[in-house]
Design an enzyme around this catalytic site. Structure first.
Site, PDB file in Angstrom:
ATOM      1  N   TYR A  11      -2.044   4.315 -20.641  1.00 50.89           N
ATOM      2  CA  TYR A  11      -2.245   2.935 -20.173  1.00 50.89           C
ATOM      3  C   TYR A  11      -3.734   2.619 -19.955  1.00 50.89           C
ATOM      4  CZ  TYR A  11      -1.923  -1.053 -16.919  1.00 50.89           C
ATOM      5  OH  TYR A  11      -2.084  -2.252 -16.282  1.00 50.89           O
ATOM      6  N   LEU A  33       0.977  12.782 -26.305  1.00 53.22           N
ATOM      7  CA  LEU A  33       2.037  11.785 -26.458  1.00 53.22           C
ATOM      8  C   LEU A  33       3.185  12.007 -25.470  1.00 53.22           C
ATOM      9  CD1 LEU A  33       2.058  11.646 -30.379  1.00 53.22           C
ATOM     10  CD2 LEU A  33       1.087   9.938 -28.853  1.00 53.22           C
ATOM     11  N   ASP A  58      -1.546  19.319 -26.468  1.00 50.86           N
ATOM     12  CA  ASP A  58      -1.612  19.515 -25.023  1.00 50.86           C
ATOM     13  C   ASP A  58      -2.924  20.245 -24.690  1.00 50.86           C
ATOM     14  OD1 ASP A  58      -1.294  20.672 -22.472  1.00 50.86           O
ATOM     15  OD2 ASP A  58       0.880  20.857 -22.731  1.00 50.86           O
ATOM     16  N   ASN A  99      -0.413  21.301 -15.176  1.00 46.61           N
ATOM     17  CA  ASN A  99      -0.855  20.327 -16.183  1.00 46.61           C
ATOM     18  C   ASN A  99      -2.168  19.647 -15.781  1.00 46.61           C
ATOM     19  OD1 ASN A  99      -0.163  18.751 -18.688  1.00 46.61           O
ATOM     20  ND2 ASN A  99      -0.345  17.086 -17.211  1.00 46.61           N
ATOM     21  N   SER A 124      -8.147   8.282  -7.884  1.00 45.55           N
ATOM     22  CA  SER A 124      -7.268   7.248  -7.328  1.00 45.55           C
ATOM     23  C   SER A 124      -7.587   6.999  -5.868  1.00 45.55           C
ATOM     24  CB  SER A 124      -5.830   7.741  -7.473  1.00 45.55           C
ATOM     25  OG  SER A 124      -4.959   6.993  -6.681  1.00 45.55           O
ATOM     26  N   TYR A 149       1.073  14.775  -6.519  1.00 45.41           N
ATOM     27  CA  TYR A 149       0.211  14.004  -7.425  1.00 45.41           C
ATOM     28  C   TYR A 149      -1.141  13.728  -6.765  1.00 45.41           C
ATOM     29  CZ  TYR A 149      -1.822   9.750  -9.313  1.00 45.41           C
ATOM     30  OH  TYR A 149      -2.704   8.820  -9.779  1.00 45.41           O
ATOM     31  N   LYS A 153      -5.246  15.003  -7.481  1.00 47.11           N
ATOM     32  CA  LYS A 153      -6.449  14.152  -7.603  1.00 47.11           C
ATOM     33  C   LYS A 153      -7.544  14.681  -6.670  1.00 47.11           C
ATOM     34  CE  LYS A 153      -5.124  11.231 -10.731  1.00 47.11           C
ATOM     35  NZ  LYS A 153      -5.619  11.450 -12.095  1.00 47.11           N
ATOM     36  N   LEU A 199       5.155  -1.617  -8.992  1.00 47.96           N
ATOM     37  CA  LEU A 199       5.606  -2.988  -8.750  1.00 47.96           C
ATOM     38  C   LEU A 199       5.532  -3.883  -9.991  1.00 47.96           C
ATOM     39  CD1 LEU A 199       6.503  -5.213  -6.786  1.00 47.96           C
ATOM     40  CD2 LEU A 199       4.085  -5.578  -6.233  1.00 47.96           C
ATOM     41  N   ILE A 216      12.424  -5.056  -3.049  1.00 47.73           N
ATOM     42  CA  ILE A 216      11.182  -5.022  -2.272  1.00 47.73           C
ATOM     43  C   ILE A 216      11.368  -3.996  -1.168  1.00 47.73           C
ATOM     44  CG2 ILE A 216       9.672  -6.340  -0.724  1.00 47.73           C
ATOM     45  CD1 ILE A 216      10.028  -8.722  -2.550  1.00 47.73           C
ATOM     46  N   ARG A 230      -1.844  -4.329  -1.344  1.00 46.13           N
ATOM     47  CA  ARG A 230      -2.608  -3.479  -2.259  1.00 46.13           C
ATOM     48  C   ARG A 230      -3.681  -4.323  -2.944  1.00 46.13           C
ATOM     49  NH1 ARG A 230       0.229  -0.575   0.125  1.00 46.13           N
ATOM     50  NH2 ARG A 230       1.650   1.052  -0.619  1.00 46.13           N
ATOM     51  N   ARG A 294      10.154   2.414   1.325  1.00 44.59           N
ATOM     52  CA  ARG A 294      10.125   3.569   0.423  1.00 44.59           C
ATOM     53  C   ARG A 294       9.301   4.667   1.085  1.00 44.59           C
ATOM     54  NH1 ARG A 294       7.569   2.668  -5.552  1.00 44.59           N
ATOM     55  NH2 ARG A 294       5.630   2.536  -4.380  1.00 44.59           N
TER      56      ARG A 294
HETATM   57  N1  UFG Z   1       7.138  -1.994  -4.572  1.00 42.87           N
HETATM   58  C1  UFG Z   1       8.331  -2.636  -4.348  1.00 42.87           C
HETATM   59  N2  UFG Z   1       9.309  -2.510  -5.281  1.00 42.87           N
HETATM   60  C2  UFG Z   1       9.155  -1.776  -6.412  1.00 42.87           C
HETATM   61  C3  UFG Z   1       7.930  -1.118  -6.625  1.00 42.87           C
HETATM   62  C4  UFG Z   1       6.949  -1.233  -5.681  1.00 42.87           C
HETATM   63  O1  UFG Z   1       8.521  -3.314  -3.329  1.00 42.87           O
HETATM   64  O2  UFG Z   1      10.086  -1.687  -7.222  1.00 42.87           O
HETATM   65  C5  UFG Z   1       6.063  -2.127  -3.585  1.00 42.87           C
HETATM   66  C6  UFG Z   1       5.701  -0.821  -2.921  1.00 42.87           C
HETATM   67  O3  UFG Z   1       6.510  -0.586  -1.807  1.00 42.87           O
HETATM   68  C7  UFG Z   1       4.244  -1.043  -2.573  1.00 42.87           C
HETATM   69  C8  UFG Z   1       3.734  -1.991  -3.654  1.00 42.87           C
HETATM   70  O4  UFG Z   1       4.899  -2.560  -4.242  1.00 42.87           O
HETATM   71  O5  UFG Z   1       4.162  -1.689  -1.349  1.00 42.87           O
HETATM   72  C9  UFG Z   1       2.948  -1.290  -4.727  1.00 42.87           C
HETATM   73  O6  UFG Z   1       3.697  -0.194  -5.208  1.00 42.87           O
HETATM   74  P1  UFG Z   1       3.283   0.599  -6.532  1.00 42.87           P
HETATM   75  O7  UFG Z   1       4.289   1.684  -6.711  1.00 42.87           O
HETATM   76  O8  UFG Z   1       3.069  -0.344  -7.639  1.00 42.87           O
HETATM   77  O9  UFG Z   1       1.862   1.177  -6.159  1.00 42.87           O
HETATM   78  P2  UFG Z   1       1.466   2.208  -5.011  1.00 42.87           P
HETATM   79  O10 UFG Z   1       0.352   1.552  -4.269  1.00 42.87           O
HETATM   80  O11 UFG Z   1       2.603   2.697  -4.246  1.00 42.87           O
HETATM   81  O12 UFG Z   1       1.002   3.391  -5.932  1.00 42.87           O
HETATM   82  C10 UFG Z   1      -0.300   3.425  -6.378  1.00 42.87           C
HETATM   83  C11 UFG Z   1      -0.411   4.188  -7.718  1.00 42.87           C
HETATM   84  C12 UFG Z   1      -0.095   5.631  -7.526  1.00 42.87           C
HETATM   85  C13 UFG Z   1      -0.849   6.196  -6.364  1.00 42.87           C
HETATM   86  C14 UFG Z   1      -0.599   5.379  -5.129  1.00 42.87           C
HETATM   87  C15 UFG Z   1      -1.332   5.868  -3.945  1.00 42.87           C
HETATM   88  O13 UFG Z   1       0.444   3.633  -8.673  1.00 42.87           O
HETATM   89  O14 UFG Z   1      -0.457   6.308  -8.699  1.00 42.87           O
HETATM   90  O15 UFG Z   1      -1.024   4.049  -5.381  1.00 42.87           O
HETATM   91  O16 UFG Z   1      -1.180   5.038  -2.853  1.00 42.87           O
HETATM   92  F1  UFG Z   1      -0.494   7.457  -6.102  1.00 42.87           F
END
Ligand code: UFG
Length: 335
Positions: A11, A33, A58, A99, A124, A149, A153, A199, A216, A230, A294
């Site tokens: 991505y 891939l 790899d 990995n 991150s 994960y 990092k 999200l 949500i 975020r 979550r």
């Molecule tokens: N969310 C929902 N529903 C969903 C998915 C996400 O409500 O189906 C909410 C989550 O609770 C969060 C927000 O949307 O509040 C963002 O969630 P993401 O999963 O999109 O992103 P995160 O901030 O949780 O995750 C990101 C990166 C990860 C990293 C993490 C560290 O994607 O790689 O930040 O905080 F590890």
């Protein structure tokens, strides 16, 4: 000016490859891939009119990696290749450590053996955990990570700092906030495997009718509308920061450099604000339900990206709505 991009069909990797090519770099991609698709390579060529060298293997296969360094005159590397699913990392810690760390170390071994500098690492904001104050700058203390994960990092950052000091190398650690969106051409973007965790891909798939409704994860957080906040950064803006960071390393006079930058917009958005922005940007309504929180989610994270602006001359330029429009264009392309 050949730059190795590991995970270059993924991505953020693919968008960075496009920006590198647009800036006159030659690109050598190594990508196994495992979380990307071969057609992305053709689409990169369609967008840029240039064809990067591509090796599908790899990075743990040291002998193949050595051959790539033999075949090309590598000036630097942008390292994206890594597993990135937070939940999966808890179930498969050994796979994640093996990995993400070994593939990094193997590239660094080549850098050391061949006396190459200029290494950009895809880190991150997860390294900060729930920071004590907002916005988060680069001096915020790193917290004990919640996930395997996130630990990979933090560990990778430590490995890189030690490597730079011991071997007099130049490295840049780029701490991304939440990358979203796709290329304006609609030809490259995020390809989530199975049910998206993040999200924006979930919202997009809901809009496309692939998912019934968005869940949500909690509206009882201490934020204005109760949903977590975020910093959603447009992937093309993010990709441009890699080019700026690389140019800075290349032109850096001192032998050793350890650059650290937060890459975000500086603006926080709640989950509900993202949903509304998507609806405004696309005209498509997103059905949703409020569920329990979550596990592992933090309340709030947004960046102070002043250092990147000052030192790299980079800042985010694209609004949330503009970024979400590109996601929708990409979704319609892959459907
Ligand atoms: N969310 C929902 N529903 C969903 C998915 C996400 O409500 O189906 C909410 C989550 O609770 C969060 C927000 O949307 O509040 C963002 O969630 P993401 O999963 O999109 O992103 P995160 O901030 O949780 O995750 C990101 C990166 C990860 C990293 C993490 C560290 O994607 O790689 O930040 O905080 F590890």
């Amino acid at each position: 000016m050949q730059i190795l991009v590991t995970g270059g069909l993924g991505y953020i990797g693919s968008h960075t490859v496009v920006e590198l090519l647009n800036n006159g770099f030659e690109v050598v991609i190594v990508d196994d891939l495992s979380n990307s698709e071969k057609f992305i390579l053709n689409n990169i060529e369609e967008i840029t009119g240039k064809k990067p060298a591509f090796y599908p293997f790899d990075l743990k296969r040291k002998e193949l990696l050595s051959q790539v360094f033999e075949a090309h005159n590598i000036l630097g590397c942008v390292n994206f290749a890594a597993f990135k699913a937070v939940g999966e990392s808890q179930e498969k810690p050994l796979e994640y450590y093996e990995n993400n760390l070994f593939s990094l170390i193997n590239v660094l071994q080549e850098f050391k053996a061949r006396n190459i500098s200029n290494f950009i690492f895809s880190s991150s904001c997860t390294v900060y955990g729930q920071a004590d104050k907002m916005p988060i700058d680069e001096n915020a203390p790193l917290k004990t990570p919640e996930s395997v994960y996130a630990k990979t990092k933090q560990m990778s950052e430590e490995i890189l700092k030690d490597f730079a000091l011991a071997n007099r190398k130049k490295i840049s650690l780029l701490r991304y906030f939440n990358p979203i969106g796709a290329h304006p051409s609609g030809k490259i973007g995020e390809l989530p495997i199975g049910v998206p965790n993040n999200l924006v891909p979930y919202v997009t798939q809901t809009a496309a009718g692939i998912r019934e409704k968005l869940k949500i994860w909690g509206n009882d957080y201490p934020t204005p509308d109760g949903t977590p906040i975020r910093d959603y950064i447009y992937v093309v803006d993010l990709a441009k920061a890699h080019v700026a960071a690389l140019k800075k390393l290349i032109s850096e006079k001192s032998e050793t450099a350890i650059d650290i930058y937060n890459l975000g917009t500086g603006k926080g958005s709640s989950v509900l604000e993202v949903v509304r922005a998507f609806e405004t940007a696309t005209g498509v309504k997103i059905p949703y339900e409020i569920c329990d929180r979550r596990a592992g989610d933090i309340t709030m994270a947004y960046a102070n990206a002043d250092k990147a602006e000052k030192e790299l001359g980079w800042k985010s330029e694209t609004t949330l709505e503009e970024a979400l429009k590109t996601t929708w264009k990409w979704q319609k392309y892959i459907k």
